[in-house]
Every structure is written in structure tokens, then in C-alpha cells.
Design a protein around this motif. Sequence first.
Motif, PDB file in Angstrom:
ATOM      1  N   LEU A 290       0.826  -1.213   0.000  1.00 21.63           N
ATOM      2  CA  LEU A 290       0.000   0.000   0.000  1.00 21.63           C
ATOM      3  C   LEU A 290       0.862   1.266   0.000  1.00 21.63           C
ATOM      4  O   LEU A 290       0.453   2.306  -0.528  1.00 21.63           O
ATOM      5  CB  LEU A 290      -0.936   0.008   1.212  1.00 21.63           C
ATOM      6  N   GLU A 291       2.020   1.183   0.605  1.00 16.38           N
ATOM      7  CA  GLU A 291       2.903   2.343   0.679  1.00 16.38           C
ATOM      8  C   GLU A 291       3.727   2.546  -0.594  1.00 16.38           C
ATOM      9  O   GLU A 291       4.340   3.600  -0.775  1.00 16.38           O
ATOM     10  CB  GLU A 291       3.856   2.195   1.865  1.00 16.38           C
ATOM     11  N   SER A 292       3.709   1.545  -1.468  1.00 16.51           N
ATOM     12  CA  SER A 292       4.502   1.659  -2.686  1.00 16.51           C
ATOM     13  C   SER A 292       3.886   2.672  -3.637  1.00 16.51           C
ATOM     14  O   SER A 292       2.671   2.880  -3.668  1.00 16.51           O
ATOM     15  CB  SER A 292       4.602   0.294  -3.375  1.00 16.51           C
ATOM     16  N   ARG A 293       4.692   3.293  -4.412  1.00 15.72           N
ATOM     17  CA  ARG A 293       4.217   4.321  -5.351  1.00 15.72           C
ATOM     18  C   ARG A 293       3.283   3.724  -6.393  1.00 15.72           C
ATOM     19  O   ARG A 293       2.417   4.399  -6.927  1.00 15.72           O
ATOM     20  CB  ARG A 293       5.411   4.975  -6.048  1.00 15.72           C
ATOM     21  N   ALA A 294       3.432   2.436  -6.679  1.00 18.92           N
ATOM     22  CA  ALA A 294       2.608   1.790  -7.700  1.00 18.92           C
ATOM     23  C   ALA A 294       1.144   1.690  -7.286  1.00 18.92           C
ATOM     24  O   ALA A 294       0.273   1.465  -8.128  1.00 18.92           O
ATOM     25  CB  ALA A 294       3.147   0.396  -7.998  1.00 18.92           C
ATOM     26  N   ALA A 295       0.883   1.862  -6.007  1.00 19.44           N
ATOM     27  CA  ALA A 295      -0.489   1.687  -5.523  1.00 19.44           C
ATOM     28  C   ALA A 295      -1.200   2.996  -5.222  1.00 19.44           C
ATOM     29  O   ALA A 295      -2.289   3.011  -4.676  1.00 19.44           O
ATOM     30  CB  ALA A 295      -0.480   0.829  -4.253  1.00 19.44           C
TER      31      ALA A 295
ATOM     32  N   ASP B 147      -4.299  -5.677  16.858  1.00 18.04           N
ATOM     33  CA  ASP B 147      -4.577  -4.242  16.766  1.00 18.04           C
ATOM     34  C   ASP B 147      -3.431  -3.474  16.117  1.00 18.04           C
ATOM     35  O   ASP B 147      -3.638  -2.610  15.260  1.00 18.04           O
ATOM     36  CB  ASP B 147      -4.848  -3.710  18.180  1.00 18.04           C
ATOM     37  N   GLU B 148      -2.210  -3.782  16.481  1.00 18.09           N
ATOM     38  CA  GLU B 148      -1.052  -3.066  15.939  1.00 18.09           C
ATOM     39  C   GLU B 148      -0.907  -3.290  14.428  1.00 18.09           C
ATOM     40  O   GLU B 148      -0.643  -2.356  13.665  1.00 18.09           O
ATOM     41  CB  GLU B 148       0.220  -3.515  16.650  1.00 18.09           C
ATOM     42  N   SER B 149      -1.117  -4.537  13.979  1.00 21.81           N
ATOM     43  CA  SER B 149      -1.003  -4.844  12.548  1.00 21.81           C
ATOM     44  C   SER B 149      -2.107  -4.156  11.755  1.00 21.81           C
ATOM     45  O   SER B 149      -1.879  -3.646  10.654  1.00 21.81           O
ATOM     46  CB  SER B 149      -1.070  -6.358  12.331  1.00 21.81           C
ATOM     47  N   PHE B 150      -3.304  -4.146  12.321  1.00 16.68           N
ATOM     48  CA  PHE B 150      -4.433  -3.476  11.683  1.00 16.68           C
ATOM     49  C   PHE B 150      -4.132  -1.983  11.545  1.00 16.68           C
ATOM     50  O   PHE B 150      -4.402  -1.353  10.511  1.00 16.68           O
ATOM     51  CB  PHE B 150      -5.687  -3.712  12.517  1.00 16.68           C
ATOM     52  N   ALA B 151      -3.545  -1.406  12.581  1.00 15.20           N
ATOM     53  CA  ALA B 151      -3.202   0.021  12.569  1.00 15.20           C
ATOM     54  C   ALA B 151      -2.156   0.328  11.495  1.00 15.20           C
ATOM     55  O   ALA B 151      -2.224   1.367  10.833  1.00 15.20           O
ATOM     56  CB  ALA B 151      -2.680   0.439  13.946  1.00 15.20           C
ATOM     57  N   VAL B 152      -1.201  -0.572  11.312  1.00 13.63           N
ATOM     58  CA  VAL B 152      -0.156  -0.382  10.297  1.00 13.63           C
ATOM     59  C   VAL B 152      -0.774  -0.322   8.903  1.00 13.63           C
ATOM     60  O   VAL B 152      -0.398   0.507   8.066  1.00 13.63           O
ATOM     61  CB  VAL B 152       0.885  -1.522  10.379  1.00 13.63           C
ATOM     62  N   ILE B 153      -1.757  -1.185   8.647  1.00 13.73           N
ATOM     63  CA  ILE B 153      -2.430  -1.206   7.338  1.00 13.73           C
ATOM     64  C   ILE B 153      -3.205   0.092   7.127  1.00 13.73           C
ATOM     65  O   ILE B 153      -3.135   0.709   6.050  1.00 13.73           O
ATOM     66  CB  ILE B 153      -3.371  -2.420   7.244  1.00 13.73           C
ATOM     67  N   ILE B 154      -3.935   0.528   8.135  1.00 11.35           N
ATOM     68  CA  ILE B 154      -4.717   1.763   8.013  1.00 11.35           C
ATOM     69  C   ILE B 154      -3.795   2.960   7.788  1.00 11.35           C
ATOM     70  O   ILE B 154      -4.077   3.837   6.961  1.00 11.35           O
ATOM     71  CB  ILE B 154      -5.593   1.973   9.269  1.00 11.35           C
ATOM     72  N   ARG B 155      -2.666   2.978   8.495  1.00 15.87           N
ATOM     73  CA  ARG B 155      -1.711   4.078   8.345  1.00 15.87           C
ATOM     74  C   ARG B 155      -1.171   4.144   6.924  1.00 15.87           C
ATOM     75  O   ARG B 155      -0.960   5.232   6.369  1.00 15.87           O
ATOM     76  CB  ARG B 155      -0.568   3.910   9.333  1.00 15.87           C
ATOM     77  N   ALA B 156      -0.965   2.990   6.300  1.00 19.47           N
ATOM     78  CA  ALA B 156      -0.420   2.940   4.944  1.00 19.47           C
ATOM     79  C   ALA B 156      -1.381   3.550   3.926  1.00 19.47           C
ATOM     80  O   ALA B 156      -0.957   3.985   2.847  1.00 19.47           O
ATOM     81  CB  ALA B 156      -0.105   1.493   4.569  1.00 19.47           C
TER      82      ALA B 156
ATOM     83  N   SER C  95      -2.768   6.305   4.050  1.00 17.24           N
ATOM     84  CA  SER C  95      -2.643   7.763   4.009  1.00 17.24           C
ATOM     85  C   SER C  95      -1.998   8.249   2.709  1.00 17.24           C
ATOM     86  O   SER C  95      -2.087   9.435   2.377  1.00 17.24           O
ATOM     87  CB  SER C  95      -1.842   8.269   5.209  1.00 17.24           C
ATOM     88  N   ARG C  96      -1.368   7.357   1.969  1.00 20.08           N
ATOM     89  CA  ARG C  96      -0.748   7.727   0.694  1.00 20.08           C
ATOM     90  C   ARG C  96      -1.765   7.819  -0.445  1.00 20.08           C
ATOM     91  O   ARG C  96      -1.431   8.297  -1.530  1.00 20.08           O
ATOM     92  CB  ARG C  96       0.323   6.706   0.319  1.00 20.08           C
ATOM     93  N   HIS C  97      -2.974   7.358  -0.198  1.00 17.62           N
ATOM     94  CA  HIS C  97      -3.928   7.203  -1.291  1.00 17.62           C
ATOM     95  C   HIS C  97      -4.980   8.316  -1.278  1.00 17.62           C
ATOM     96  O   HIS C  97      -6.087   8.175  -0.768  1.00 17.62           O
ATOM     97  CB  HIS C  97      -4.583   5.820  -1.207  1.00 17.62           C
TER      98      HIS C  97
ATOM     99  N   ARG D 132      -8.907  12.538   9.269  1.00 14.75           N
ATOM    100  CA  ARG D 132      -8.589  13.950   9.489  1.00 14.75           C
ATOM    101  C   ARG D 132      -7.804  14.543   8.320  1.00 14.75           C
ATOM    102  O   ARG D 132      -7.806  15.756   8.118  1.00 14.75           O
ATOM    103  CB  ARG D 132      -7.794  14.118  10.777  1.00 14.75           C
ATOM    104  N   GLY D 133      -7.160  13.697   7.546  1.00  9.10           N
ATOM    105  CA  GLY D 133      -6.279  14.170   6.480  1.00  9.10           C
ATOM    106  C   GLY D 133      -6.996  15.042   5.466  1.00  9.10           C
ATOM    107  O   GLY D 133      -8.000  14.634   4.875  1.00  9.10           O
ATOM    108  N   SER D 134      -6.499  16.226   5.248  1.00 13.28           N
ATOM    109  CA  SER D 134      -7.127  17.164   4.319  1.00 13.28           C
ATOM    110  C   SER D 134      -6.993  16.714   2.867  1.00 13.28           C
ATOM    111  O   SER D 134      -7.731  17.174   2.001  1.00 13.28           O
ATOM    112  CB  SER D 134      -6.500  18.557   4.479  1.00 13.28           C
ATOM    113  N   PHE D 135      -6.054  15.775   2.628  1.00 16.08           N
ATOM    114  CA  PHE D 135      -5.826  15.282   1.270  1.00 16.08           C
ATOM    115  C   PHE D 135      -6.891  14.266   0.858  1.00 16.08           C
ATOM    116  O   PHE D 135      -7.077  13.979  -0.320  1.00 16.08           O
ATOM    117  CB  PHE D 135      -4.454  14.594   1.200  1.00 16.08           C
ATOM    118  N   LEU D 136      -7.587  13.688   1.831  1.00 20.00           N
ATOM    119  CA  LEU D 136      -8.479  12.563   1.560  1.00 20.00           C
ATOM    120  C   LEU D 136      -9.871  13.049   1.192  1.00 20.00           C
ATOM    121  O   LEU D 136     -10.407  13.971   1.801  1.00 20.00           O
ATOM    122  CB  LEU D 136      -8.549  11.664   2.803  1.00 20.00           C
TER     123      LEU D 136
END
Length: 256
Positions: A13-18, A34-43, A45-47, A73-77
Motif C-alpha cells: 500500500l505504501e509503494s508508489r505503484a499503488a 490491533d497493531e497490525s491493523f493500525a499499520v495497514i490503516i496508516r499505509a 494515508s498515501r492514497h 482527518r487528512g485534508s488530502f483525503l
Amino acid sequence: LSRECAHHLALILESRAANSLTVFVLEDCGEIDDESFAVIIRALSRHSRLKGLGLGDNLFGRNSYSELATLLRGSFLSLHHLYLGNSTIDDEGINAMAMTLTENSTLTELVLSRSRSITLRGYQSLSTLLENPSCSLQMLDLQGSNVDDEAMSAVANALSNNQSLKYLFLGDNHAISASQGWAALSCALCDISSINKTFLSNHTLQTIRMRSVELPHCLVSFLKLNKIHRGKAQVAAVNKILMHHADFNMDSFFEC
């Protein structure tokens, strides 16, 4: 979904290709921590083009709903649809999400169906979002989410000041009584205590969907008026005034 798989997914998800992702669905992942789920959600943010997000049937914890709140909260989303049905999101999660959504003007659909960890405190937080002038929600799904009279009254009071919500799905929430919950909602759609309050009532909500429950006749009539005059709140307001304040002189509404 194992922790290793979750981290691999986050890297993808963090890769530029996505970065052109518009819809992401990750549902029913079993015992994902919970921590793994949070990592996926955080990723995610690039989209910036993400429009739909489905995270239902999952176990939410403090880290994951904190990351979800940050994402919203992200203004980009420009997210339009958020599905959290049948998840373990609780009052703390709803509060975090509602606080960030007061700054969001794009989300139109929020699904919290069968989220049974939400109590009155969570619905009070959700009500804060609904009564916010910038609220953009048009559909709210609370089917099977323990909505009782107190929760319905909190939502109804917020809807008095809401001008965006059109569809409210309540499904099989049978704990709502005619004398309290439905009465509060009817009052939100048409407060007949004064002409001014009738005029300032909710003229936007058009549909309430229940399962095996007949809505009170007055509530149905108010919803029908809102639907007939959708997009014309003042016309709906005038019709409600004519119905319940027959002695009022309406000439002032039509003066040039």
C-alpha cells in the motif's frame, strides 16, 4: 491474517505503484492484532484518491481506531463511503472518529451496522457530528447496533440541526418505543410547540428503514413531506406549518 502478512500488505500500500487506489476493502480478517491493523490503516494515508473504505467484521483496538481517526482527518483525503459494520468499534472509537469527521466535508455514507459495542456514550459522540454545520453525511446505517430510546433521542436531537442526512437505517433495533424514541424523532422532523420551531425543524431526512416495525403515522407523514419537497426545505416547512398551525397568517412568506 498474520502479522507478517499485514506488514507485507502495508508495504504494498505504501509503494508508489499503488497510489491510484480508489476503493480498499479488508473485511473479516479473523484474529488480526490491533497493531497490525493500525499499520495497514496508516499505509492508506498515501492514497489521496481513496473514495471507499471497507473495514467491517474486524477487531478494532485503540491503535487501529486512532489511525483511522488520523486518516479521516487528512485534508488530502476525499473519502465518500466508510463501512465499519459488524466490527468491535466502541464508544472511544466512535468519539475519536466523530471528532475528526467534524472537519471532514466529503464523507456521505457511514455504516456502523451490527456494531454492538456502541453504547449511549458513543451515540452522544455521533450526535455531536450530526449536529455540526459541516456534517456531510447523507446515509447512516445503525442496523442491529443496540439503538434504544436514549440513543434514538440523542440522535433525534442532533437531527434537529442537521441539513444533510437523508437516509437512516435502523433495521431490527426493536428497543425504540413510540412514546420516547419515535416521539423524539417526530419532534425533530416537526416540532409543533411553536411556529418558529416548526420552521426550524428537520426538512431533509426522507427515509427511515426498519425491519418488521411499523413507523408511527405522524413520522411517516413528515418523512413523506420531506421527500416530496426534497431540496426545497422552506416549502416543506411551510406545509408543516399549514398542517399544525392553521390559524397562522402565511402571507408574509409570499411577500415580494
